[in-house]
Scaffold this active site. Structure first.
Site, PDB file in Angstrom:
ATOM      1  N   ASN A  96     -13.407  14.580 -19.597  1.00  0.00           N
ATOM      2  CA  ASN A  96     -13.831  15.831 -20.214  1.00  0.00           C
ATOM      3  C   ASN A  96     -12.670  16.755 -20.579  1.00  0.00           C
ATOM      4  O   ASN A  96     -12.791  17.580 -21.481  1.00  0.00           O
ATOM      5  CB  ASN A  96     -14.860  16.536 -19.324  1.00  0.00           C
ATOM      6  CG  ASN A  96     -16.212  15.836 -19.401  1.00  0.00           C
ATOM      7  OD1 ASN A  96     -16.376  14.881 -20.170  1.00  0.00           O
ATOM      8  ND2 ASN A  96     -17.179  16.282 -18.629  1.00  0.00           N
ATOM      9  N   SER A 120     -19.385  22.946 -19.812  1.00  0.00           N
ATOM     10  CA  SER A 120     -18.931  21.587 -19.481  1.00  0.00           C
ATOM     11  C   SER A 120     -18.336  21.502 -18.074  1.00  0.00           C
ATOM     12  O   SER A 120     -17.618  22.395 -17.641  1.00  0.00           O
ATOM     13  CB  SER A 120     -17.878  21.132 -20.495  1.00  0.00           C
ATOM     14  OG  SER A 120     -18.292  21.402 -21.815  1.00  0.00           O
ATOM     15  N   ARG A 152     -31.013  29.360  -9.117  1.00  0.00           N
ATOM     16  CA  ARG A 152     -31.523  28.321  -8.213  1.00  0.00           C
ATOM     17  C   ARG A 152     -31.766  28.894  -6.818  1.00  0.00           C
ATOM     18  O   ARG A 152     -32.809  28.659  -6.207  1.00  0.00           O
ATOM     19  CB  ARG A 152     -30.525  27.158  -8.160  1.00  0.00           C
ATOM     20  CG  ARG A 152     -30.531  26.318  -9.426  1.00  0.00           C
ATOM     21  CD  ARG A 152     -29.359  25.340  -9.480  1.00  0.00           C
ATOM     22  NE  ARG A 152     -29.552  24.333 -10.524  1.00  0.00           N
ATOM     23  CZ  ARG A 152     -28.585  23.575 -11.018  1.00  0.00           C
ATOM     24  NH1 ARG A 152     -27.340  23.705 -10.568  1.00  0.00           N
ATOM     25  NH2 ARG A 152     -28.841  22.677 -11.951  1.00  0.00           N
ATOM     26  N   HIS A 176     -18.008  26.385  -8.987  1.00  0.00           N
ATOM     27  CA  HIS A 176     -19.267  25.712  -9.323  1.00  0.00           C
ATOM     28  C   HIS A 176     -19.227  24.307  -8.733  1.00  0.00           C
ATOM     29  O   HIS A 176     -19.031  23.326  -9.423  1.00  0.00           O
ATOM     30  CB  HIS A 176     -19.424  25.653 -10.841  1.00  0.00           C
ATOM     31  CG  HIS A 176     -20.767  25.153 -11.291  1.00  0.00           C
ATOM     32  ND1 HIS A 176     -21.952  25.595 -10.748  1.00  0.00           N
ATOM     33  CD2 HIS A 176     -21.114  24.250 -12.239  1.00  0.00           C
ATOM     34  CE1 HIS A 176     -22.958  24.984 -11.357  1.00  0.00           C
ATOM     35  NE2 HIS A 176     -22.476  24.165 -12.253  1.00  0.00           N
TER      36      HIS A 176
END
EC number: 1.1.1.37
Length: 318
Positions: A96, A120, A152, A176
């Site tokens: 990525n 991403s 969440r 994250h």
């Protein structure tokens, strides 16, 4: 007045939902970019054909050339491989990073005045790379993680307590990944502390309440992986798209929302030179302010641990 222009880089699952949500909310005209010919054109045509039913006038275009994002007000980047079962977000870094390099160069060339929201994975590394390559001010390049992680956490709290998600305020900071930091102390249901409500649910049993909260935190930290494990063929896309749209809308409509954003820190929370999830005011100037507040000893230890994981990940790209 011309409509705003929203460029979405990556025509996969998240890109498609982003295009639809942008149109439904009338945020502006949408360009969906992907390197696969026909994919973004097919998705945007499909969404546009629903416009008489869904009642929106936003124009949607599919593109395979970065020149088509020219003049975009905001760019949301989802390009990259998604996670598969057994993979961590960090496993995606080498592949990525290459994709992010070409995406960032395209943005720099054709949308030099845009705000950029990166989705991403691994998020903390990808947003760092994007800011470095574009050279944009850090107020204009940010990552989407905290809005989703907080959503969440709030959802799991609401389900545990049997209350409306609309009344739950919960915030998740840090990187994250599995080291993210849900701030339990300030989680509340319309002002009432969540821990107190959980204790009352279990008849004042403090130990049980702590156990329940620990399970909610653990589920929040592993929530992305839970979805990956169930889907088996990809990762979450509805909730990340909704979260990024909340950020884009705050900027495009100058809402001055206080949201957890992956932002480049310059001494705030004791961190300098790294992108970390912290509360920010989002408005017409992008990240208008990083909002600091004091962490207690336990939160600080978790936050430091999360920052250390971010540093290790980002430094592995150097």
């Amino acid at each position: 007045m011309a409509r705003k222009k929203i460029a979405l880089i990556g025509g996969g699952q998240i890109g498609g939902v982003l295009a639809q949500l942008s149109a439904l909310r009338e945020l502006g005209d949408v360009v969906l970019f992907d390197i696969v010919e026909g994919l973004p054109q097919g998705k945007t045509l499909d969404i546009a054909e629903a416009s008489p039913v869904d009642n929106f006038d936003a124009a949607l275009t599919g593109a395979n050339d970065y020149a088509d994002i020219k003049g975009a007000d905001i760019v949301i980047v989802t390009a990259g491989l998604p996670r598969k079962p057994g993979m961590s977000r960090d496993d995606l870094i080498a592949t990525n990073a290459k994709i992010m390099q070409s995406v960032s160069e395209g943005i720099k060339q054709y949308a030099p005045n845009s705000f950029v929201i990166v989705i991403s994975n691994p998020l903390d590394a990808m947003v760092t790379l994007c800011q470095k390559i574009t050279g944009f001010p850090s107020s204009r390049v940010m990552g989407m993680a905290g809005v989703l992680d907080s959503a969440r956490f709030a959802a799991f709290i609401a389900w545990e307590l049997g209350v409306s998600v609309k009344d739950v305020n919960a915030m998740v900071l840090g990187g994250h990944g599995d080291t993210m930091v849900p701030i339990i102390r300030y989680a509340n249901v319309n002002g009432v502390p969540v821990m107190e409500l959980i204790e009352r649910k279990y008849n004042g049993d403090k130990a049980k309440a702590k156990e329940v909260m620990a399970a909610l935190v653990k589920r929040t930290q592993g929530a992305g992986g839970e979805v990956v494990g169930l889907l088996k063929t990809g990762s979450a896309f509805y909730s990340p798209a909704s979260s990024a749209i909340a950020m884009a809308e705050a900027i495009l409509r100058d809402q001055k929302r206080l949201l957890p954003v992956c932002a480049l820190l310059n001494g705030e929370f004791g961190v300098k030179g790294y992108y970390v999830g912290v509360p920010c005011i989002l408005g017409a100037n992008g990240i208008e302010k990083i909002v600091e507040f004091s962490l207690d000893a336990e939160e600080q230890a978790m936050f430091d641990n999360s920052v250390a994981a971010v540093k290790e990940l980002v430094d592995s790209m150097k």
